[in-house]
Design a protein around this motif. Structure first.
Motif, PDB file in Angstrom:
ATOM      1  N   ASN A 143       0.876  -0.875   0.016  1.00 52.00           N
ATOM      2  CA  ASN A 143       0.113  -0.102  -0.046  1.00 52.00           C
ATOM      3  C   ASN A 143       0.880   1.102  -0.157  1.00 52.00           C
TER       4      ASN A 143
ATOM      5  N   CYS B 224       5.696  -0.285   2.342  1.00 52.10           N
ATOM      6  CA  CYS B 224       5.542  -0.911   1.099  1.00 52.10           C
ATOM      7  C   CYS B 224       6.912  -1.144   0.351  1.00 52.10           C
TER       8      CYS B 224
ATOM      9  N   ASN C   1      -1.587  -5.443  -7.345  1.00 54.54           N
ATOM     10  CA  ASN C   1      -1.193  -4.292  -6.441  1.00 54.54           C
ATOM     11  C   ASN C   1       0.410  -3.900  -6.750  1.00 54.54           C
TER      12      ASN C   1
ATOM     13  N   GLU D 122      -0.165  -1.922 -10.215  1.00 52.88           N
ATOM     14  CA  GLU D 122      -0.618  -0.638  -9.634  1.00 52.88           C
ATOM     15  C   GLU D 122       0.115   0.436  -9.099  1.00 52.88           C
TER      16      GLU D 122
END
Length: 933
Positions: A761, A768, A796, A799
Motif C-alpha cells: 500500500n 510498501c 498491487n 498498480e
C-alpha cells in the motif's frame, strides 16, 4: 465545603440586553441567538456566595500548591482530586479569581489556572448553573485592574470557548467586541487580550459557517484599533488580524488593502511589540498575498532592511524571517538583486554571537569535559527505520535529506535566534543567487576570517559554512587557501571558534575528498581526530559530527588510517559524557558503513569491539541509550561479517528479548490501557534492525541462532503491528532472513504472504518498499513453488509501478520484484506484460549491474518469450533498458540478442530501419556495438 447550597432566587433580568446576542449596532448576532430558545427562566447564579469555611480551605490549598516541597505537592494533588467531586468547587475557584481582591495576585491567578485545567478536563460535566456563573464572572471582570488577572481570565475564556462553547455562548464575541469601545483602558485591554487568545485557538471555527462568519464584523472592528493611542492595544489588534492571514480568511481578503495600508502606517511605530507584529504580518502576506505586496516591494524591502537591524532583537528576528520566505518565492531574484549590496552585510552582521548568546553558551568556559551532562541537554533521538534501496549508476548520490544543516552550528541554543535565522537566510539566498552573491561577500569575508576579535572571526567561519552549498562553484578557487586556514582554526584557543570550524569544514568535505589525500584530507582528518578528544564538550560534539560527514564522503579513502581513527574513537569512549557518547556511536556506525569489510581485520576488531560490548552490557533493557548503540552495532555487524561471530550470540539473544518484551507490553496495554503503560516501540524497531544487520553481515552463520529462537513467531506478530515503522523493519528483517537461512522462513510462507500482500500500500512508502523487496527475495528462494501466491501480490505491484509520483526507490524495488515474479512464474505474470512493461523499463535503466537487476531482466526476457505481443508497443523502452547494461552475463546477453533479432526479423529490415530512426544516437550506437542490430 457546602455542596448543598442552592441558588436562592431566579435571575430576575431574564435574558435581554447584550446577553441576548446583539452586536452593538443592534443587528442580531450571527450566533445562534438566545431568543430562539423557548423562554425558560434559569436558576440565578448571580448571587452565589461561598461558604466561609470552604473558602478558607480553598485558599489554604492554593497557598500549599505554591510550595516547592514535593510531598506537599502530592498532598495538594490528592486534595484537588477530592474537591473536584463537588460541582461547586469550581464556583469557589472563579470567586477567588474574580472577586477576592484582598488576596495577592499570584494566588488569584493560580486559582484561575486550576479552574482552566478543570474546564479542559471535564467542562462537559459542569452543572449548568456552575458553567453560567463562571462565564458571567469572566465577562464581568475582564477589565480587572491587574494585568495578570486579566490575562488569566482571558485564558479561561478561550479554554471554555475551545470546548465547543463558541456555539453555546452566543453572547461571548458580541460582548467582547462591545467592551473594546470601553473608555476604561483595563476593560478594553482585557477584552482584546481574550479576543487575541480566541483568535489564536479557534481561527478556523471563526471563519466557518458554523458561526455565521463573525469575522465579517470582527476584522473591520480590529482594523479600527490599529490607530489606537495605546501601543498594547495596537499590538493586540494586529496580532488578532494576523491569525487569519495564513488561512486566507474571506473577511480579511475582502479588507486586504485597508489592512496593508494600516500596516504601512504603523511601520515606524515606537513600540517594539507593534513593529514585531507588523513584520510578522508582512512575512505571512509574502507567502499568501504576494500579489498585493509586489507594487510596494521596493519600499517593503527597504523597510525590512532597517528592521533586520532593529535594536530590539525580537523585531530583528521577525524581520529576518522575511528573507527566508522571500527566497522561496519565484520573484526573489528579480526583486532582490539590486538590494543584495545592502542585505548581505546586514545578514553577515546578524551572524555574530550576541552577548546574551555567549553567556547562555558559557562561551567563556573552555574546559568542561569532566562536568556531567544534565539530562535535559539531551534531545530525544528518533530511530530511522531500515529502508532497502538499490545502488545507482551515479556513484554517490548527495543526500537530499539533510536540509537541517544550519542546526549543526549551535544546537544547545536550540531556540531560534537572530544568528541562526541570518545564517539560514544566507544559506537559502546562496542557493538562489549562487555565485552572484560572492562579489558582495568576498570583500567582507577576508576581514572577518582574519579578525583579531574571536567573535567576529567566528561569524566569518559561520558565513563560509552557510554559503558552502549554494556558492561551491565560485568558492573552489579560494579553497586551497581557505581550507588550511580553517584547519588552523581547529586549534584556536576559543572553544566556540574550534567548534564552528568543525562544522564549516564538514560543509566542504566533498571538495576536500576530491583532492589528492595528502593535500587536505590527511591534515583535516588528523586535526579533527584531535578535536574529537578536545577538552570542551561542544567541540567534541562538533568534531564527531563533522567526522561522520567526512567518513560518508571519503568512504574507503579512510582505510589506510583506520588504526589511527579507531584508537581515537575508542579513547573517546572513556572520556565522553552522556550526550556526546550518543554522537560517538553514530561516528563509529558511519565509519563501519563507509569502509565496509575493510574493518574485518583482527587488530581492528580487537580495538573496537571490547568497549562497544562493555557499553552493551552496562545498559539496561529500558535504557533509551540502547537505540544509538544498537544502530551502531548493526552497521558494525554488517561491515565485520564473519568477524562479528564471536559477539553475535549475546547480541542476537538480547534483540529477540527486546522484541518479545515490547510485544508482551503492547498486548497488556491493549487489553487493559488503564492498568498498563503503552510500550515505547522504538526498542522493538531498533532490535529488528540490528537483527537485520546480523543476518546481512553473518549470512548463513545466523542460521543456528534463528534455529534456537522463536524469532519467526515474533516476526509474524511484528508484521501485523499497527505502527508502520514496526512493519517496515519487520519486512526488512524478513528479506534478510530469506537470503540468509530460508529453511526457517519457508514453513511460514503460507501465513506470511497474505500479510505481505496487504502491505503493498503506497500510502506507507517505506513499509510498501520493504514488503515489495521481501517478496522479491522470497521469489528467488521459492522458485516455481511461488505460483499459488502470485495473484495475492501481482495486481498491487502493477498498480504501484503505474502510479504517478511514486518515489524512485519504490519504483525500482517494485520493478525488480515484478521481474523476479516473472522469472519464477512466467506463465502467471506474462499475460499482464503490456500493463507494466513501459514503467518497468524506465525504472530500471539507471540501476547499476547487480544480482537483483540480473534476475529481474531474466524474468522480463522469459515473460516476453511467453507473451511477445505484450512488449510490441513499447519495444523502444525495452531496447533502452537493455542498453543500460554495462556487462551482462553471457547467457543474459544471449537472451537479449535473441529478443532483439527476433523482433527485427519479425518486422522486416525496412520497418526495423524506420523504427530505429527514433533511437537517440547513443542508444543506436550501443545496440549496434553490443547486439549487432
Amino acid at each position: 465545603m457546602d455542596g448543598s447550597r442552592a441558588c436562592s432566587s431566579f435571575w430576575a433580568e431574564g435574558r435581554g440586553g447584550l446577553a441576548s446576542g446583539l452586536w452593538e449596532d443592534g443587528t442580531l448576532s450571527s450566533f445562534p441567538p438566545a431568543q430562539m430558545a423557548p423562554c425558560k427562566l434559569q436558576l440565578c447564579t448571580m448571587d452565589w456566595q461561598p461558604d466561609e469555611q470552604g473558602l478558607q480551605q480553598v485558599l489554604q490549598l492554593l497557598k500549599d500548591s505554591q510550595s516547592p516541597n514535593t510531598a506537599t505537592q502530592r498532598v495538594v494533588q490528592d486534595k484537588l482530586k477530592q474537591l473536584n467531586q463537588f460541582p461547586d468547587f469550581n464556583n469557589y475557584l472563579i470567586f477567588v479569581l474574580t472577586r477576592l481582591k484582598s488576596e495577592d495576585e499570584p494566588t488569584r491567578s493560580l486559582s484561575g489556572l486550576i479552574l482552566k485545567n478543570n474546564v479542559k478536563a471535564h467542562y462537559q460535566s459542569f452543572p449548568q448553573p456552575v458553567a453560567e456563573f463562571i462565564k458571567q464572572e469572566c465577562l464581568n471582570n475582564i477589565g480587572d485592574a491587574s494585568s495578570l488577572i486579566r490575562a488569566t481570565i482571558g485564558i479561561l475564556i478561550t479554554t471554555i470557548a475551545s470546548k465547543g462553547e463558541l456555539q453555546m455562548w452566543p453572547e461571548l464575541l458580541p460582548q467582547l467586541c462591545n467592551l473594546l469601545n470601553s473608555e476604561d483602558y483595563n476593560t478594553c485591554e482585557g477584552a482584546f487580550g481574550a479576543l487575541q487568545k480566541i483568535c489564536e485557538d479557534s481561527s478556523e471555527l471563526l471563519d466557518s459557517d458554523a458561526l455565521n462568519r463573525p469575522l465579517n464584523i470582527m476584522i473591520p472592528k480590529f482594523l479600527q484599533f490599529f490607530k489606537h493611542c495605546s501601543p498594547k492595544i495596537r499590538s493586540h489588534a494586529i496580532a488578532c488580524v494576523n491569525q487569519f492571514i495564513m488561512d486566507r480568511a474571506q473577511a480579511l481578503m475582502d479588507n486586504i488593502d485597508t489592512f496593508i495600508e494600516h500596516l504601512f502606517a504603523l511601520a515606524v511605530d515606537e513600540d517594539p511589540e507593534v513593529r514585531k507584529n507588523v513584520c510578522r504580518a508582512l512575512v505571512m502576506l509574502l507567502e499568501v498575498r504576494i500579489d498585493r505586496l509586489i507594487p510596494h516591494m521596493h519600499s517593503i524591502i527597504q523597510y525590512m532592511l532597517q528592521r533586520t537591524q532593529d535594536n530590539d532583537e525580537n523585531v530583528a528576528l521577525e524581520a529576518c524571517e522575511f528573507w527566508l520566505t522571500l527566497a522561496e518565492q519565484p520573484i526573489c531574484k528579480e526583486v532582490l538583486s539590486s538590494h543584495l549590496v545592502q542585505l548581505i552585510p546586514i545578514l553577515v552582521n546578524g551572524m555574530k554571537y550576541s552577548e546574551i548568546d555567549i553567556i547562555l553558551l558559557k562561551g567563556d568556559v573552555e574546559e568542561d569535559e569532566a562536568i556531567p551532562d544534565s539530562e535535559q541537554d539531551i534531545k530525544p533521538r528518533f530511530h530511522k527505520s531500515r529502508t532497502v534501496t538499490l545502488q545507482h549508476e551515479e556513484d554517490r548520490t548527495q543526500d537530499d535529506e539533510d536540509g537541517e544543516d544550519e542546526d549543526d552550528d549551535d544546537d544547545t541554543l536550540s531556540d531560534w535566534n537572530l544568528r541562526k535565522c541570518s545564517a539560514a537566510a544566507l544559506d537559502v539566498l546562496a542557493n538562489v543567487f549562487r555565485d552572484e552573491l560572492l562579489p558582495h561577500l568576498l570583500p567582507l569575508l577576508k576581514g572577518l576570517l582574519f579578525h583579531p576579535e574571536w567573535v567576529i572571526k567566528e561569524s566569518g567561519i559561520l558565513v563560509l559554512g552557510a554559503i558552502a552549498e549554494g556558492c561551491m562553484q565560485g568558492m573552489v578557487p579560494y579553497l586551497p587557501e581557505l581550507i588550511p586556514h580553517l584547519i588552523q582554526c581547529l586549534s584556536d584557543k576559543k572553544a566556540l571558534v574550534r567548534s564552528i570550524a568543525c562544522w564549516t569544514l564538514s560543509r566542504y568535505a566533498h571538495w576536500v575528498v576530491s583532492q589528492p589525500p595528502d593535500m587536505h584530507l590527511k591534515p583535516l582528518m588528523t586535526e579533527l581526530l584531535k578535536r574529537i578528544l578536545d577538552s570542551n564538550k561542544r567541540v567534541q560534539e562538533a568534531a564527531c559530527s563533522a567526522f561522520a560527514t567526512l567518513e560518508e564522503e571519503a568512504c574507503t579513502e579512510l582505510v589506510p588510517y583506520l588504526s589511527f581513527i579507531l584508537d581515537t574513537l575508542v579513547f573517546a569512549f572513556g572520556k565522553y559524557q552522556h550526550k556526546n557518547l550518543l554522537i560517538l556511536y553514530d561516528a563509529i556506525g558511519t565509519l563501519a558503513d563507509s569502509v565496509g569489510h575493510h574493518l574485518n581485520q583482527p587488530e581492528y576488531i580487537q580495538k573496537l569491539m571490547p568497549p562497544l560490548i562493555q557499553k552493551w552490557n552496562e545498559l539496561k533493557d529500558e535504557d533509551k541509550d540502547l537505540f544509538p548503540l544498537l544502530e551502531c552495532l548493526s552497521s558494525v555487524a554488517t561491515a565485520l561479517q564473519s568477524g562479528f561471530l564471536p559477539y553475535c550470540e549475546p547480541v542476537y539473544q538480547r534483540c529477540v528479548t527486546l522484541v518479545q518484551k515490547t510485544l508482551a507490553q503492547a498486548m497488556m496495554y491493549n487489553q487493559q490501557p488503564d492498568q498498563y503503560e503503552a510500550p515505547d516501540k522504538d526498542f522493538m524497531i531498533v532490535a529488528l534492525d540490528l537483527l537485520s544487520g546480523l543476518a546481512e553481515g553473518l549470512g548463513c552463520h545466523v542460521e543456528q541462532l534463528v534455529a534456537r529462537s522463536n524469532i519467526m513467531t515474533l516476526l509474524f506478530q511484528c508484521m501485523q503491528d499497527t505502527m508502520p515503522e514496526v512493519r517496515q523493519s519487520s519486512f526488512a528483517l524478513l528479506g534478510d532472513l530469506t537470503k540468509a537461512c530460508f529453511m526457517h522462513v519457508k514453513p511460514c510462507i503460507a501465513e506470511f504472504m497474505p500479510i505481505l500482500g496487504t502491505n503493498l500500500n503506497p500510502e506507507f512508502i517505506s513499509v510498501c518498499n520493504n514488503a515489495t523487496w521481501a517478496i522479491g527475495e522470497i521469489c528467488m528462494q521459492m522458485g516455481a513453488e511461488m505460483q499459488p501466491y502470485v495473484q495475492m501480490v501481482l495486481n498491487n505491484l502493477v498498480e504501484i509501478i503505474n502510479r504517478p509520483n511514486t518515489p524512485k526507490t519504490l519504483l525500482e524495488n517494485t520493478a525488480i520484484t515484478i521481474g523476479r515474479l516473472g522469472y519464477v512464474c512466467p506463465q502467471e505474470v506474462a499475460p499482464m506484460l503490456q500493463q507494466f512493461i513501459r514503467p518497468w523499463c524506465t525504472s530500471l535503466r539507471n540501476i547499476r549491474d547487480n544480482e537483483e537487476k540480473d534476475s529481474a531482466f531474466r524474468g522480463i526476457c522469459m515473460m516476453i518469450g511467453v507473451n511477445p505481443g505484450g512488449v510490441v508497443q513499447d519495444f523502444i523502452f525495452f531496447c533502452d533498458a537493455v542498453a543500460s547494461w554495462v556487462s551482462p552475463k553471457d547467457d543474459l546477453r544471449d537472451m537479449f540478442y535473441k529478443i532483439l533479432h527476433g523482433f527485427k526479423d519479425q518486422v522486416g529490415e525496412e520497418n526495423w530501419q524506420q523504427f530505429s530512426e527514433q533511437f537517440p544516437p547513443l542508444l543506436k550506437e550501443r545496440l549496434a556495438a553490443f547486439y549487432g542490430v
